[in-house]
Design a protein around this motif. Sequence first.
Motif, PDB file in Angstrom:
ATOM      1  N   ALA A  29       0.964  -1.337   0.077  1.00  0.00           N
ATOM      2  CA  ALA A  29      -0.005   0.076  -0.029  1.00  0.00           C
ATOM      3  C   ALA A  29       0.912   1.316  -0.077  1.00  0.00           C
ATOM      4  O   ALA A  29       0.377   2.166  -0.257  1.00  0.00           O
ATOM      5  CB  ALA A  29      -0.908   0.165   0.891  1.00  0.00           C
ATOM      6  N   ILE A  30       2.165   1.052   0.154  1.00  0.00           N
ATOM      7  CA  ILE A  30       3.168   2.437   0.215  1.00  0.00           C
ATOM      8  C   ILE A  30       3.887   2.349  -1.192  1.00  0.00           C
ATOM      9  O   ILE A  30       4.563   1.161  -1.492  1.00  0.00           O
ATOM     10  CB  ILE A  30       3.931   2.330   1.339  1.00  0.00           C
ATOM     11  N   HIS A  31       3.899   3.327  -1.831  1.00  0.00           N
ATOM     12  CA  HIS A  31       4.876   3.516  -2.920  1.00  0.00           C
ATOM     13  C   HIS A  31       5.641   4.666  -2.613  1.00  0.00           C
ATOM     14  O   HIS A  31       5.255   5.669  -2.167  1.00  0.00           O
ATOM     15  CB  HIS A  31       3.831   3.937  -4.366  1.00  0.00           C
ATOM     16  N   MET A  32       6.930   4.403  -3.145  1.00  0.00           N
ATOM     17  CA  MET A  32       7.860   5.786  -3.050  1.00  0.00           C
ATOM     18  C   MET A  32       7.824   6.576  -4.384  1.00  0.00           C
ATOM     19  O   MET A  32       7.644   6.077  -5.461  1.00  0.00           O
ATOM     20  CB  MET A  32       9.392   5.048  -3.250  1.00  0.00           C
ATOM     21  N   VAL A  33       7.429   7.935  -4.241  1.00  0.00           N
ATOM     22  CA  VAL A  33       7.210   8.903  -5.331  1.00  0.00           C
ATOM     23  C   VAL A  33       8.373   9.935  -5.217  1.00  0.00           C
ATOM     24  O   VAL A  33       8.626  10.562  -4.242  1.00  0.00           O
ATOM     25  CB  VAL A  33       5.855   9.368  -4.980  1.00  0.00           C
ATOM     26  N   LYS A  34       8.764   9.891  -6.361  1.00  0.00           N
ATOM     27  CA  LYS A  34       9.833  11.089  -6.663  1.00  0.00           C
ATOM     28  C   LYS A  34       9.506  12.470  -6.402  1.00  0.00           C
ATOM     29  O   LYS A  34       8.225  12.731  -7.008  1.00  0.00           O
ATOM     30  CB  LYS A  34      10.690  10.910  -7.883  1.00  0.00           C
ATOM     31  N   ASP A  35       9.801  13.317  -5.813  1.00  0.00           N
ATOM     32  CA  ASP A  35       9.320  14.726  -5.703  1.00  0.00           C
ATOM     33  C   ASP A  35      10.154  15.441  -6.804  1.00  0.00           C
ATOM     34  O   ASP A  35      10.840  14.938  -7.734  1.00  0.00           O
ATOM     35  CB  ASP A  35       9.663  15.624  -4.652  1.00  0.00           C
ATOM     36  N   GLU A  36       9.999  16.846  -6.882  1.00  0.00           N
ATOM     37  CA  GLU A  36      10.443  17.710  -8.112  1.00  0.00           C
ATOM     38  C   GLU A  36      12.099  17.660  -8.139  1.00  0.00           C
ATOM     39  O   GLU A  36      12.771  17.870  -9.131  1.00  0.00           O
ATOM     40  CB  GLU A  36       9.946  19.161  -8.113  1.00  0.00           C
ATOM     41  N   GLU A  37      12.461  17.405  -7.094  1.00  0.00           N
ATOM     42  CA  GLU A  37      14.221  17.215  -6.873  1.00  0.00           C
ATOM     43  C   GLU A  37      14.724  15.927  -6.960  1.00  0.00           C
ATOM     44  O   GLU A  37      15.830  15.800  -6.974  1.00  0.00           O
ATOM     45  CB  GLU A  37      14.569  17.959  -5.626  1.00  0.00           C
ATOM     46  N   GLY A  38      13.766  15.006  -7.384  1.00  0.00           N
ATOM     47  CA  GLY A  38      14.432  13.442  -7.564  1.00  0.00           C
ATOM     48  C   GLY A  38      14.345  12.786  -6.057  1.00  0.00           C
ATOM     49  O   GLY A  38      14.835  11.481  -6.341  1.00  0.00           O
ATOM     50  N   PHE A  39      13.976  13.415  -5.028  1.00  0.00           N
ATOM     51  CA  PHE A  39      14.104  12.525  -3.724  1.00  0.00           C
ATOM     52  C   PHE A  39      12.765  11.780  -3.764  1.00  0.00           C
ATOM     53  O   PHE A  39      11.741  12.236  -4.033  1.00  0.00           O
ATOM     54  CB  PHE A  39      14.164  13.555  -2.634  1.00  0.00           C
ATOM     55  N   GLU A  40      12.921  10.516  -3.288  1.00  0.00           N
ATOM     56  CA  GLU A  40      11.636   9.608  -3.014  1.00  0.00           C
ATOM     57  C   GLU A  40      10.976   9.638  -1.599  1.00  0.00           C
ATOM     58  O   GLU A  40      11.758   9.671  -0.539  1.00  0.00           O
ATOM     59  CB  GLU A  40      11.974   8.124  -3.399  1.00  0.00           C
ATOM     60  N   TYR A  41       9.812   9.867  -1.586  1.00  0.00           N
ATOM     61  CA  TYR A  41       9.084   9.917  -0.491  1.00  0.00           C
ATOM     62  C   TYR A  41       7.792   8.891  -0.494  1.00  0.00           C
ATOM     63  O   TYR A  41       7.205   8.663  -1.510  1.00  0.00           O
ATOM     64  CB  TYR A  41       8.359  11.334  -0.029  1.00  0.00           C
ATOM     65  N   PRO A  42       7.379   8.425   0.652  1.00  0.00           N
ATOM     66  CA  PRO A  42       6.261   7.320   0.743  1.00  0.00           C
ATOM     67  C   PRO A  42       4.820   8.091   0.538  1.00  0.00           C
ATOM     68  O   PRO A  42       4.868   9.016   1.053  1.00  0.00           O
ATOM     69  CB  PRO A  42       6.351   6.656   1.807  1.00  0.00           C
ATOM     70  N   GLU A  43       4.290   7.039  -0.296  1.00  0.00           N
ATOM     71  CA  GLU A  43       2.667   7.578  -0.494  1.00  0.00           C
ATOM     72  C   GLU A  43       1.971   6.354  -0.046  1.00  0.00           C
ATOM     73  O   GLU A  43       2.085   5.154  -0.690  1.00  0.00           O
ATOM     74  CB  GLU A  43       2.638   8.237  -2.032  1.00  0.00           C
ATOM     75  N   ILE A  44       0.679   6.549   0.784  1.00  0.00           N
ATOM     76  CA  ILE A  44      -0.175   5.518   0.881  1.00  0.00           C
ATOM     77  C   ILE A  44      -1.175   5.640  -0.127  1.00  0.00           C
ATOM     78  O   ILE A  44      -2.021   6.561  -0.146  1.00  0.00           O
ATOM     79  CB  ILE A  44      -0.397   5.603   2.312  1.00  0.00           C
ATOM     80  N   ASP A  45      -1.559   4.224  -0.607  1.00  0.00           N
ATOM     81  CA  ASP A  45      -2.591   3.988  -1.300  1.00  0.00           C
ATOM     82  C   ASP A  45      -3.562   3.623  -0.347  1.00  0.00           C
ATOM     83  O   ASP A  45      -3.718   2.702   0.118  1.00  0.00           O
ATOM     84  CB  ASP A  45      -2.322   2.738  -2.316  1.00  0.00           C
ATOM     85  N   GLU A  46      -4.669   4.484  -0.352  1.00  0.00           N
ATOM     86  CA  GLU A  46      -5.699   4.358   0.844  1.00  0.00           C
ATOM     87  C   GLU A  46      -6.676   2.955   0.590  1.00  0.00           C
ATOM     88  O   GLU A  46      -7.134   2.452   1.353  1.00  0.00           O
ATOM     89  CB  GLU A  46      -6.700   5.675   1.260  1.00  0.00           C
ATOM     90  N   GLN A  47      -6.699   2.704  -0.763  1.00  0.00           N
ATOM     91  CA  GLN A  47      -7.556   1.431  -1.115  1.00  0.00           C
ATOM     92  C   GLN A  47      -6.944   0.232  -0.598  1.00  0.00           C
ATOM     93  O   GLN A  47      -7.604  -0.806  -0.212  1.00  0.00           O
ATOM     94  CB  GLN A  47      -8.152   1.499  -2.368  1.00  0.00           C
ATOM     95  N   GLN A  48      -5.540   0.319  -0.525  1.00  0.00           N
ATOM     96  CA  GLN A  48      -4.749  -0.952  -0.119  1.00  0.00           C
ATOM     97  C   GLN A  48      -4.467  -1.032   1.230  1.00  0.00           C
ATOM     98  O   GLN A  48      -4.229  -2.117   1.986  1.00  0.00           O
ATOM     99  CB  GLN A  48      -3.387  -1.077  -1.084  1.00  0.00           C
ATOM    100  N   CYS A  49      -4.549   0.154   2.019  1.00  0.00           N
ATOM    101  CA  CYS A  49      -4.015   0.127   3.469  1.00  0.00           C
ATOM    102  C   CYS A  49      -4.973  -0.605   4.044  1.00  0.00           C
ATOM    103  O   CYS A  49      -6.353  -0.283   4.338  1.00  0.00           O
ATOM    104  CB  CYS A  49      -3.694   1.572   3.733  1.00  0.00           C
ATOM    105  N   VAL A  50      -4.557  -1.326   4.976  1.00  0.00           N
ATOM    106  CA  VAL A  50      -5.308  -1.946   6.183  1.00  0.00           C
ATOM    107  C   VAL A  50      -5.376  -1.408   7.492  1.00  0.00           C
ATOM    108  O   VAL A  50      -5.689  -1.951   8.620  1.00  0.00           O
ATOM    109  CB  VAL A  50      -5.092  -3.713   6.003  1.00  0.00           C
TER     110      VAL A  50
END
Length: 65
Positions: A29-50
């Motif tokens: 349920a967590i995906h690492m997403v790059k920001d505008e500077e190329g650093f990755e931050y976690p993002e939670i998929d609310e549909q998959q999160c238990v």
Amino acid sequence: MLKEIPILYNKKEECCGCTACYAVCTQNAIHMVKDEEGFEYPEIDEQQCVRCYMCVKTCPIKANS
């Protein structure tokens, strides 16, 4: 009633980018997403999160605060 979706960080400064939360999530349920500077931050998929909160428990910043 379901628990709230975990909040991993409010500001980027509250995340060290270690991917511990991503690695511990058994639901993918967590995906690492790059920001505008190329650093990755976690993002939670609310549909998959238990809402087990393992991501928060394993976070080196959240677990020690």
